[in-house]
Motif scaffolding. Structure first.
Motif, mmCIF file in Angstrom:
data_model
loop_
_atom_site.group_PDB
_atom_site.id
_atom_site.type_symbol
_atom_site.label_atom_id
_atom_site.label_comp_id
_atom_site.label_asym_id
_atom_site.label_seq_id
_atom_site.Cartn_x
_atom_site.Cartn_y
_atom_site.Cartn_z
ATOM 1 N N ASN A 297 -9.029 50.853 19.859
ATOM 2 C CA ASN A 297 -9.557 50.261 18.637
ATOM 3 C C ASN A 297 -9.375 51.163 17.443
ATOM 4 O O ASN A 297 -8.956 50.746 16.365
ATOM 5 C CB ASN A 297 -11.058 49.975 18.791
ATOM 6 C CG ASN A 297 -11.250 48.724 19.617
ATOM 7 O OD1 ASN A 297 -10.308 47.941 19.758
ATOM 8 N ND2 ASN A 297 -12.441 48.563 20.163
ATOM 9 N N GLN B 56 -5.176 50.883 8.316
ATOM 10 C CA GLN B 56 -5.497 51.562 7.057
ATOM 11 C C GLN B 56 -4.220 52.011 6.333
ATOM 12 O O GLN B 56 -4.050 51.784 5.139
ATOM 13 C CB GLN B 56 -6.360 52.757 7.438
ATOM 14 C CG GLN B 56 -6.943 53.552 6.320
ATOM 15 C CD GLN B 56 -7.558 54.824 6.933
ATOM 16 O OE1 GLN B 56 -8.034 54.825 8.078
ATOM 17 N NE2 GLN B 56 -7.548 55.896 6.173
ATOM 18 N N SER C 123 -7.270 50.656 13.964
ATOM 19 C CA SER C 123 -7.862 50.653 12.628
ATOM 20 C C SER C 123 -7.226 51.725 11.738
ATOM 21 O O SER C 123 -6.992 51.502 10.552
ATOM 22 C CB SER C 123 -9.393 50.799 12.704
ATOM 23 O OG SER C 123 -9.732 52.158 12.804
#
Ligand code: SF4
Ligand code: SF4
Ligand code: SF4
Ligand code: FES
Ligand code: FES
Lengths: 883, 161
Positions: B145, B153, B149
């Motif tokens: 995860n 970004q 992320s």
């Protein structure tokens, strides 16, 4: 420094601090296996094979990089060490490819040797070879870097010894390998193919490309390189009487140590060309036809003697060889002087600028003869004048580059941006043949700032006052105008030289140029004023182009001097030799090689005996030379190759190459080097000294030497400079001649004269020929290329010797790389491809010699070097047209 | 997107500033690397000439250090740790995930010069294992995860620029 005592394997050893454990052990005869160590290279500590143990501390260390320390108790063969060593070898072998079994390095591979010594056979480790592919695209060196053990010897040799910088480590870890820039094949890098890395590699990673033979040679023995005047010590390997490989002899006291150049290393394959002469030939019905030695020698003897009887001694001439031995040249000129009563003797040294060198000889009275190249690295400043040693005498360039890397200021004076320029502190890009103005200008600048050696001038020279008068009158601004140099460049040069002893390395750019004489005169004056002669921190170094041009002169193979460089004009010299030879010597100067051609042309020279020279290829205006020699009643050529000159001879005698006979050569440093045969002469060919001796017998000479030792004995007895030639294995250096005080240990003797400053009036350039062509050599060929063009490797490499032009001229003539041009002078023309060069000024054309049967000689006139009206052989005016 | 255009004048100025200082090879190379994002191979010869070194030597130094690259890299250089501590904590699956996410193998750069994927022996942040770096930023205690992320970004950042 304090000596340090330690024990190695129980033996007490004392040695200077700073010595490595390995070297200390070696001195005591204790062998430690090594792979990355070489005495000529900086220690590196890469292979870890030389591990030793200090019994006291249990410390294990690499002996090649660990200096001795007091009270060490070293064991080189403890069980722990043996285990470590074995493991190192096992790891190396695990990384090695299977092709090891069929490696051409064979039983000379040091890795395999050491593995065998340690009892490592089959490797039990997981094999992890690193395949890199084989690079065999050039005719000299094959690279199979999968066999590389990263010992770094090749890289250190390349950086430290020959300072080429062609290779360095690339990448890291498992992939790390020695590589060229951008990992290109060697031929697309700055590699000069000196082969120094090749003969250092302990494995089969670098090997010799050999079309003729695979494996190690049957025999190896030492001799001297047969090409240039550096006189490198080499080891030649042979199989069934043929030379199959060459390596440096790796002895530290030799001129070359572990280095060589591409010619010495790879071009000796010319010896196996089909053009080698193997039996005597006589022209019969226009054809050269094999005959017996007896028949050939009888004909030569009879013809020469008859011609002399009929037309007198001046009708016969002898051209000796700058490639034949001292002993041979001595016998040759003796035949001329004693049996034919003529001084018509010369040798190939003329073509290398002897007339100008004669000036040095006279001023120094034969002093200044011992010039070890190793002193170059001790000089305070170096000026390289009209020489491109990287091409002409490569080993000299290694000395210069090493000196420059040590921080010795190096000034390059050359109209062309040579390979030495990047190593220089300053490049003086002067207008061709203005060297003499430059040298005088610099002398004037130094003199004005009182940068001179007054004690030296006072003790060893005379005539300084007159010289000073000349310097006083010199206008530096006009020097700048003549030479095309800026005032700033002149001042910078003077700064670099001020207060220093200077080593001048002076090449064909001076010796063969139009103003060679005044330039050399000016140079000697500057050397004297700065006290640079007679010291190891300065001096005069003349690169000799041919391996024995120096010795041939010493032996009297010149028209104006008797052996020992005794001036023919001086009665006492003649008397001495008359006594020695029990014969009369003619006081009349003989013909030099140019006059020989001229007299043959006129019909007054009737017979010529040439030993080991090829004037039809090496002299200017080759067609004219050929026609003139064809007019002779009788031409004998003794050679090893069926050269252009052989082809017009009446009799051809097959001689022996340097490695097929014994003898001695004298190199450019003044080092006399004797050698023994490596192989026998080919077929019926014979050592040249034997041929001469047989001939002398047939021509009525009562003297029979029978052995080379007897010839040497006579030379040693009558030529004081060569007193050490007989008996000894190593005759050492040419001894001092003359009695110049500078070179006399007792400080007595004569003074060296300064000469007045000579000013030069420049001739106007003929508009019809607006370009100045500069002739120069290329490292792949020697001299006129008679031998090197027959090297299979050099041929395969395919250098074309392109004519070089400046970018500006390229643009205005609309020329691109690879276009062809016609270059024409008042004497003739040549046609060749061109290459545009950044480092060349507008108006200059650079033409490499030796290519296309040395056709460039068509451009220059057959004039005597050093004569006031001679334009020299180095430059000529030409016009250039696109084809 | 193309790799950043190199400003030749700027490179020349950097080299000139170090002229004659043989000891300054590493700082000089670092400066070029910073400025251009890599060391353009054609700058090897001018660097060597300025520092009086052999070009082959300069190349040797460049290819020895992981911090220098002769190829242009992506705007974001992702370095996944392959050290022991990270390995134990599942570094291998992080790398596998990264390969899949970026569609790149180790050492590769995408055609748009956005991302370059590299691995390193240890990032020196073993207590945060498994770890990775993107340009100069560290990311620790990674799990699928978190990887997603972080990547999102940077992908977004790209969109902004
Ligand atoms: S190529 Fe030969 S000399 Fe060079 S590092 Fe490898 S093993 Fe050593
Ligand atoms: S052959 Fe000579 S110049 Fe070429 S890499 Fe080897 S050592 Fe260097
Ligand atoms: S040609 Fe000259 S420099 Fe080259 S190996 Fe022979 S002697 Fe040495
Ligand atoms: S010889 Fe000492 S480490 Fe190689
Ligand atoms: S092992 Fe990954 S940070 Fe050290």
């Amino acid at each position: 420094m304090e000596d340090i005592t330690l024990t190695i394997n129980g033996k007490n050893i004392s040695c200077p601090s700073g010595t490595s454990i390995l070297e200390a052990a070696k001195r005591k005869g204790i062998k430690i296996p090594t792979l990355c160590y070489h005495p000529d290279l900086e220690p590196f500590g890469a292979c870890r094979l030389c591990l030793v143990e200090d019994e006291k501390t249990g410390r294990i260390m690499a002996s090649c990089v660990t200096p001795v320390a007091p009270n060490m108790t070293i064991r080189t063969d403890s069980p722990a060490i043996k285990t470590h060593r074995t493991n190192v070898i096992r790891l190396m072998l695990a990384n090695h490819p299977e092709s090891c079994i069929v490696c051409s390095q064979g039983n000379r591979c040091e890795l395999r040797q050491i593995a065998a010594d340690l009892g490592v056979g089959e490797v039990d480790l997981y094999p992890m070879p690193h395949y890199t592919g084989l690079e065999a695209t050039n005719p000299f060196i094959v690279r199979d870097l999968s066999k590389c053990i990263l010992c770094g010897k090749c890289i250190r040799a390349d950086h430290e010894l020959v300072v080429a910088g062609a290779i360095d480590y690339n990448l890291r870890g498992f992939k790390s390998r020695p590589a060229t820039l951008y990992d290109m094949p060697l031929e697309r890098s700055v590699c000069t193919f000196c082969g120094t890395c090749l003969s250092m590699c302990p494995t089969g990673a670098l090997s010799l490309k050999n079309e003729q033979y695979v494996g190690s040679p049957q025999n190896e023995s030492k001799t001297i390189c047969g090409f240039c005047g550096v006189g490198c010590s080499i080891v030649m390997g042979s199989v069934d009487g043929r030379i199959v490989e060459v390596n440096p002899s790796h002895e530290q006291e030799t001129v070359n140590g572990s280095t060589l150049c591409v010619r010495g290393h790879f071009a000796h394959d010319f010896l196996n060309t089909k053009d080698r002469l193997t039996q005597p030939l006589i022209r019969d019905n226009g054809e050269l036809t094999p005959v017996s030695w007896d028949a050939a020698l009888d004909t030569v003897a009879k013809q020469l003697v008859d011609i002399k009887k009929k037309y007198g001694p001046q009708s016969v001439a002898f051209l000796g060889s700058s490639k034949c031995t001292n002993e041979e040249n001595y016998l040759f000129q003796k035949i001329a002087r004693v049996l034919f009563e003529t001084n018509n003797v010369d040798s190939g040294g003329y073509m290398s600028g002897r007339p100008v060198l004669n000036r040095v000889e006279k001023r120094m009275d034969g002093g200044c003869r011992k010039n070890p190249l190793s002193n170059i690295e001790k000089a305070e400043a170096i000026v390289l004048l009209g020489a491109d040693p990287g091409h002409s005498v490569p080993v000299v360039s290694y000395y210069l580059k090493r000196a420059s890397r040590k921080g010795i200021p190096l000034i390059v004076v050359d109209p062309k941006k040579t390979e030495m320029v990047p190593f220089s502190s300053l490049w003086l890009n002067l207008i061709p043949h203005t060297d003499s103005q430059l040298i005088n200008g610099l002398a004037a600048m130094l003199w004005k700032q009182n940068s001179l050696d007054a004690v030296f001038i006072d003790r060893f020279t005379e005539g300084f006052d007159v010289y000073c008068e000349g310097l006083k009158g010199l206008d530096i601004e006009s020097v700048c105008r003549d030479t095309g140099l800026t005032m700033e460049a002149m001042a910078q040069t003077a700064d670099l030289l001020a207060g220093k002893k200077i080593a001048f390395v002076c090449g064909n750019g001076i010796l063969k140029q139009r103003y060679g004489m005044p330039s050399m005169g000016a140079l000697l004056n500057l050397l004297l004023m700065t006290g640079s002669l007679g010291s190891e921190r300065g001096g005069l170094y003349i690169p000799a182009r041919e391996n024995n041009q120096v010795g041939a002169w010493d032996m009297g193979a010149v028209p104006d001097a008797l052996p020992g460089r005794r001036d023919l004009d001086i009665e006492s010299a003649r008397k001495d030799w008359e006594r020695a030879w029990q014969a009369n010597i003619s006081p009349d100067r003989g013909l030099d090689v140019i006059r020989m051609v001229e007299e043959a042309e006129k019909g007054s020279l009737k017979a010529l005996y040439i030993m080991g020279e090829n004037p039809v290829r090496s002299l200017p205006q080759p067609e004219r030379v050929r026609k003139s020699l064809e007019r002779l009643d009788f031409l004998v050529v003794q050679d090893i190759l069926l050269s252009e000159t052989c082809k017009i001879a009446n009799v051809v005698l097959p001689g022996a190459a340097f490695c097929e006979k014994a003898g001695s050569f004298t190199n450019m440093e003044g080092r006399i080097q004797s050698f023994e045969p490596v192989v026998a002469p080919l077929g019926e060919a014979r050592a040249d000294w034997e041929i001469l001796q047989l001939l002398a017998g047939k021509m009525g000479s009562p003297q029979h030497y029978g052995s080379l030792e007897k010839v040497r004995g006579e030379i040693a007895r009558f030529i004081p400079m060569y007193r050490d030639l007989d008996g000894g294995v190593d005759p050492g250096w040419v001894r001092q001649k003359g009695d110049r005080r500078l070179f006399e240990p007792d400080g007595e003797g004569t003074l060296i004269p300064f000469t007045p400053v000579v000013s030069i009036e420049h001739k106007d350039i003929n508009d019809e020929y607006p370009f100045t062509a500069i002739l120069g050599s290329q490292r792949f060929h020697l001299g006129s290329g008679t031998r090197t063009c027959r090297s299979g490797r050099i041929r395969d490499y395919g250098v074309k010797g392109e004519i070089e032009l400046s970018l500006a001229d390229g643009a205005s003539l609309n020329l691109q790389n690879g276009d062809s041009v016609r270059v024409e002078s008042e004497h003739g023309f040549i046609e060749r491809e061109i290459k545009l060069e950044k480092g060349l000024s507008k108006g200059l054309v650079f033409i490499p010699v030796a290519f296309n049967a040395n056709d460039v000689m068509n451009l220059i006139g057959l004039t005597r070097l050093g004569e006031p009206d001679s334009p020299g052989w180095q430059e000529c005016q030409v016009k250039v047209a696109k084809l | 997107m193309k790799p950043k255009e190199i400003d030749r004048e700027q490179l020349k100025a950097i080299i000139d500033r170090h002229r004659g200082k043989t000891w300054a090879l590493i700082p000089l190379l670092q400066e070029i690397q910073e400025t251009a994002g890599y060391i353009p191979p054609e700058s090897i010869e001018p660097v060597a000439e300025a520092l009086n070194l052999f070009p082959s030597q300069v190349q040797g130094v460049i290819t020895f250090y992981a911090g220098f690259s002769l190829e242009p890299k992506g705007k974001y250089v992702v370095r996944v740790c392959r050290g022991t501590a990270c390995h134990v904590k599942g570094g291998r699956s992080i790398l596998r995930l990264m390969r899949k996410e970026l569609g790149l193998d180790e050492g590769q750069t995408d055609p748009e010069y956005r991302f370059t994927l590299e691995t390193v022996a240890c990032l020196g942040a073993c207590f945060l294992a498994p770890t990775m770096m993107v340009n100069r930023n560290y990311y620790g205690k990674l799990n699928p995860n978190k990887v997603a992320s972080v990547l999102a970004q940077y992908r977004k950042k790209k969109g902004e620029s």
